[in-house]
Design a protein around this motif. Structure first.
Motif, PDB file in Angstrom:
ATOM      1  N   GLU A   1      59.552  73.248  34.542  1.00 14.37           N
ATOM      2  CA  GLU A   1      60.224  72.139  33.278  1.00 14.37           C
ATOM      3  C   GLU A   1      60.556  71.123  33.566  1.00 14.37           C
ATOM      4  OE1 GLU A   1      57.513  75.725  32.656  1.00 14.37           O
ATOM      5  OE2 GLU A   1      59.302  75.485  33.656  1.00 14.37           O
ATOM      6  N   LEU A   2      61.791  71.176  33.849  1.00 14.11           N
ATOM      7  CA  LEU A   2      62.657  70.096  34.070  1.00 14.11           C
ATOM      8  C   LEU A   2      61.727  69.214  34.431  1.00 14.11           C
ATOM      9  CD1 LEU A   2      66.191  70.083  33.957  1.00 14.11           C
ATOM     10  CD2 LEU A   2      65.950  70.160  36.072  1.00 14.11           C
ATOM     11  N   LEU A   3      61.061  69.328  35.124  1.00 11.61           N
ATOM     12  CA  LEU A   3      60.654  67.541  35.743  1.00 11.61           C
ATOM     13  C   LEU A   3      60.038  66.786  34.661  1.00 11.61           C
ATOM     14  CD1 LEU A   3      57.969  68.818  38.556  1.00 11.61           C
ATOM     15  CD2 LEU A   3      60.362  67.273  38.769  1.00 11.61           C
ATOM     16  N   TRP A   4      59.819  66.964  33.363  1.00 12.66           N
ATOM     17  CA  TRP A   4      58.927  66.011  32.405  1.00 12.66           C
ATOM     18  C   TRP A   4      60.278  65.640  32.140  1.00 12.66           C
ATOM     19  CZ3 TRP A   4      54.301  66.136  31.147  1.00 12.66           C
ATOM     20  CH2 TRP A   4      53.182  67.210  31.257  1.00 12.66           C
ATOM     21  N   LEU A   5      61.531  66.114  31.733  1.00 10.26           N
ATOM     22  CA  LEU A   5      62.682  65.290  31.359  1.00 10.26           C
ATOM     23  C   LEU A   5      62.747  64.185  33.088  1.00 10.26           C
ATOM     24  CD1 LEU A   5      65.610  64.760  30.709  1.00 10.26           C
ATOM     25  CD2 LEU A   5      66.471  65.869  31.888  1.00 10.26           C
ATOM     26  N   GLY A   6      62.357  63.859  33.882  1.00 13.75           N
ATOM     27  CA  GLY A   6      61.928  63.458  35.036  1.00 13.75           C
ATOM     28  C   GLY A   6      60.885  61.890  34.794  1.00 13.75           C
TER      29      GLY A   6
ATOM     30  N   VAL B   1      64.269  65.585  40.359  1.00  9.17           N
ATOM     31  CA  VAL B   1      63.401  66.076  41.802  1.00  9.17           C
ATOM     32  C   VAL B   1      63.698  67.274  43.124  1.00  9.17           C
ATOM     33  CG1 VAL B   1      61.162  64.973  43.077  1.00  9.17           C
ATOM     34  CG2 VAL B   1      61.381  63.960  41.058  1.00  9.17           C
ATOM     35  N   VAL B   2      64.729  66.772  42.908  1.00  9.18           N
ATOM     36  CA  VAL B   2      65.151  66.601  44.611  1.00  9.18           C
ATOM     37  C   VAL B   2      65.446  68.751  43.538  1.00  9.18           C
ATOM     38  CG1 VAL B   2      67.677  67.681  45.548  1.00  9.18           C
ATOM     39  CG2 VAL B   2      66.377  65.415  44.782  1.00  9.18           C
ATOM     40  N   VAL B   3      66.573  68.817  42.208  1.00  9.85           N
ATOM     41  CA  VAL B   3      66.820  70.141  41.924  1.00  9.85           C
ATOM     42  C   VAL B   3      65.383  71.905  41.917  1.00  9.85           C
ATOM     43  CG1 VAL B   3      67.174  69.656  39.737  1.00  9.85           C
ATOM     44  CG2 VAL B   3      68.366  71.219  40.566  1.00  9.85           C
ATOM     45  N   THR B   4      64.402  70.451  42.085  1.00  8.78           N
ATOM     46  CA  THR B   4      63.134  71.361  41.408  1.00  8.78           C
ATOM     47  C   THR B   4      62.557  71.203  42.767  1.00  8.78           C
ATOM     48  OG1 THR B   4      63.363  70.184  39.360  1.00  8.78           O
ATOM     49  CG2 THR B   4      61.259  71.069  39.987  1.00  8.78           C
ATOM     50  N   VAL B   5      61.904  70.276  43.501  1.00 11.84           N
ATOM     51  CA  VAL B   5      60.833  70.195  44.502  1.00 11.84           C
ATOM     52  C   VAL B   5      61.476  70.211  45.698  1.00 11.84           C
ATOM     53  CG1 VAL B   5      58.693  70.140  42.640  1.00 11.84           C
ATOM     54  CG2 VAL B   5      60.018  68.204  44.116  1.00 11.84           C
ATOM     55  N   GLY B   6      62.111  69.794  46.006  1.00 16.03           N
ATOM     56  CA  GLY B   6      63.056  69.016  47.118  1.00 16.03           C
ATOM     57  C   GLY B   6      62.800  67.742  47.521  1.00 16.03           C
TER      58      GLY B   6
ATOM     59  N   GLU C   1      50.043  81.212  36.300  1.00 19.74           N
ATOM     60  CA  GLU C   1      51.398  81.254  36.621  1.00 19.74           C
ATOM     61  C   GLU C   1      51.821  80.191  37.889  1.00 19.74           C
ATOM     62  OE1 GLU C   1      53.724  82.977  34.723  1.00 19.74           O
ATOM     63  OE2 GLU C   1      52.169  83.401  33.473  1.00 19.74           O
ATOM     64  N   SER C   2      50.663  80.059  39.113  1.00 22.38           N
ATOM     65  CA  SER C   2      50.951  79.522  39.490  1.00 22.38           C
ATOM     66  C   SER C   2      50.166  78.179  39.720  1.00 22.38           C
ATOM     67  CB  SER C   2      50.324  81.020  40.686  1.00 22.38           C
ATOM     68  OG  SER C   2      50.562  79.768  42.199  1.00 22.38           O
ATOM     69  N   ARG C   3      49.149  78.003  39.807  1.00 15.93           N
ATOM     70  CA  ARG C   3      48.225  76.897  40.401  1.00 15.93           C
ATOM     71  C   ARG C   3      48.272  75.784  39.287  1.00 15.93           C
ATOM     72  NH1 ARG C   3      44.289  78.346  43.422  1.00 15.93           N
ATOM     73  NH2 ARG C   3      45.105  79.849  44.983  1.00 15.93           N
ATOM     74  N   VAL C   4      48.614  76.268  37.620  1.00 18.51           N
ATOM     75  CA  VAL C   4      48.574  74.813  36.897  1.00 18.51           C
ATOM     76  C   VAL C   4      50.574  74.071  37.256  1.00 18.51           C
ATOM     77  CG1 VAL C   4      48.880  74.275  34.254  1.00 18.51           C
ATOM     78  CG2 VAL C   4      47.000  75.195  35.126  1.00 18.51           C
ATOM     79  N   PRO C   5      50.914  75.625  37.606  1.00 21.02           N
ATOM     80  CA  PRO C   5      52.694  74.610  36.995  1.00 21.02           C
ATOM     81  C   PRO C   5      53.210  73.922  38.201  1.00 21.02           C
ATOM     82  CG  PRO C   5      52.665  76.873  36.524  1.00 21.02           C
ATOM     83  CD  PRO C   5      50.968  76.434  36.946  1.00 21.02           C
ATOM     84  N   ARG C   6      52.426  74.053  39.826  1.00 25.84           N
ATOM     85  CA  ARG C   6      51.889  73.658  40.585  1.00 25.84           C
ATOM     86  C   ARG C   6      51.686  72.136  40.634  1.00 25.84           C
ATOM     87  NH1 ARG C   6      52.223  75.397  47.006  1.00 25.84           N
ATOM     88  NH2 ARG C   6      52.280  73.763  48.431  1.00 25.84           N
ATOM     89  N   MET C   7      50.857  71.986  40.052  1.00 20.50           N
ATOM     90  CA  MET C   7      49.755  70.906  40.534  1.00 20.50           C
ATOM     91  C   MET C   7      50.490  69.691  39.124  1.00 20.50           C
ATOM     92  SD  MET C   7      47.637  68.945  37.331  1.00 20.50           S
ATOM     93  CE  MET C   7      47.045  70.455  36.263  1.00 20.50           C
ATOM     94  N   LEU C   8      50.971  70.207  37.893  1.00 13.37           N
ATOM     95  CA  LEU C   8      51.741  69.452  36.934  1.00 13.37           C
ATOM     96  C   LEU C   8      52.980  69.033  37.935  1.00 13.37           C
ATOM     97  CD1 LEU C   8      51.466  71.708  33.310  1.00 13.37           C
ATOM     98  CD2 LEU C   8      50.637  69.012  34.487  1.00 13.37           C
ATOM     99  N   ALA C   9      53.964  70.052  38.567  1.00 11.23           N
ATOM    100  CA  ALA C   9      55.092  69.559  39.546  1.00 11.23           C
ATOM    101  C   ALA C   9      54.384  68.228  40.179  1.00 11.23           C
ATOM    102  CB  ALA C   9      55.521  71.030  40.295  1.00 11.23           C
ATOM    103  N   LEU C  10      53.072  68.978  41.360  1.00 15.21           N
ATOM    104  CA  LEU C  10      52.850  67.404  42.133  1.00 15.21           C
ATOM    105  C   LEU C  10      52.541  66.199  41.682  1.00 15.21           C
ATOM    106  CD1 LEU C  10      50.583  69.376  44.070  1.00 15.21           C
ATOM    107  CD2 LEU C  10      52.656  68.454  45.174  1.00 15.21           C
TER     108      LEU C  10
END
Length: 325
Positions: free
Chosen positions: A188-193, A242-247, A51-60
């Motif tokens: 998940e929007l980062l996959w589009l980016g 990227v801005v809308v998801t993580v800043g 719920e936290s670590r894998v999504p954060r790692m993928l977002a990074l």
């Protein structure tokens, strides 16, 4: 092309190093998480992991790779090594678009906010290019200087309206590049980016030709204006996602492409895999550093990368001055 060839061994090593940083990122955080607990089937440990670590790692990984590619693409299209989305107003314009949506349609879906942010980002980049055409450029360093001035103006306008609407905290959340709130269902929007950034690799040869200049590209049968427009659209979409998801992640699209180009040259097709892996690895390293320096408190990855990026930026400037002398 097989990875076993000697020329691809350094890239494979970089990929393995980034993978090691990704695995380390999964184990770092406030909540205790260990391989022993996962092996024992601890429900809480597995909940934290998925719920936290894998999504954060993928977002990074996704944000780092896509923003680094966006920076490389912008440098090739504008033909200046000292520009990237956070130094020419693209990022700030995307943030302004998000603020407009927050004021006018706060309940709009995230995908709509991203689309509006992308439109504003493209408009901000277009304004930057329009200014460049009207200002006599006697030195290449005038290009990033103009971009920094435009960035300051856009930031001031956004801050003014955010202050009047009591939304300063919201704007600060976009500018810090903080991934502490990334959970499953919010990245998940980062996959589009990443997919849009991948389009830059598919069409890399066209962008390499466009980087030779309008006249040279036209002599080779390339529609220069269309290719530049496609490049700016890719940069704008990636920036908005990227801005809308993580800043905002500052300087990433500046330092990574420059360091890669010093080693590999200006061939974009060859550089994109290196830029993607290096960008992801750099963001992962900065995030791990930010989570361990003041544990259990956390320093936003944007702050860590801003310090490192500004130092590397100054080194690149001084190096260019020394080469010119």
């Amino acid at each position: 092309m097989r990875l076993g060839r000697r020329g691809n061994l350094p890239l494979l090593a970089a990929f393995l190093l980034t993978a090691a940083l990704a695995c380390t990122s999964l184990m770092v955080g406030v909540s205790d998480l260990s391989l022993a607990a996962l092996a024992a089937g601890d429900d809480r440990a597995w909940l934290v992991l998925w719920e936290s670590r894998v999504p954060r790692m993928l977002a990074l990984v996704l944000s780092g790779a896509s923003m680094a590619i966006a920076g490389l693409l912008m440098q090739i299209v504008i033909r200046n090594r000292f520009v990237e989305p956070s130094t020419v107003g693209t990022v700030e314009a995307a943030g302004m678009g998000l603020l407009v949506m927050t004021l006018l349609a706060p309940g709009a879906p995230v995908i709509v906010k991203m689309a509006v942010g992308a439109v504003f980002a493209m408009a901000g980049t277009g304004l930057f290019l329009l200014i460049l055409r009207r200002v006599p450029l006697r030195d290449q360093m005038m290009v990033p200087l103009i971009g920094i001035i435009l960035t300051g103006v856009l930031q001031a306008v956004t801050t003014f309206f955010a202050y009047r609407a009591d939304l300063m905290q919201t704007v600060l959340a976009w500018t810090q590049g903080d991934l502490s709130g990334v959970l499953r269902g919010r990245y998940e929007l980062l996959w589009l980016g990443a997919a849009v950034a991948g389009l830059a690799w598919i069409t890399a040869d066209r962008f390499t030709l466009a980087g030779l200049g309008r006249d040279m590209a036209a002599s080779l049968g390339l529609a220069h204006g269309r290719v530049v427009g496609l490049g700016l659209a890719i940069v704008s979409l990636v920036t908005a996602v990227v801005v809308v998801t993580v800043g905002i992640i500052p300087f990433l699209g500046l330092i990574v492409p420059n360091l890669v180009s010093l080693a590999l040259g200006d061939n974009m097709r060859r550089a994109v895999p290196w830029v993607a892996v290096s960008g992801a690895g750099l963001v992962l390293g900065c995030d791990i550093l930010g989570r361990t320096l003041r544990a259990p408190y956390e320093i936003p990855v944007g702050t860590i990368l801003g310090v490192i990026g500004s130092l590397v930026f100054l080194i690149l400037l001084l190096r260019r001055r020394a080469d010119a002398a």
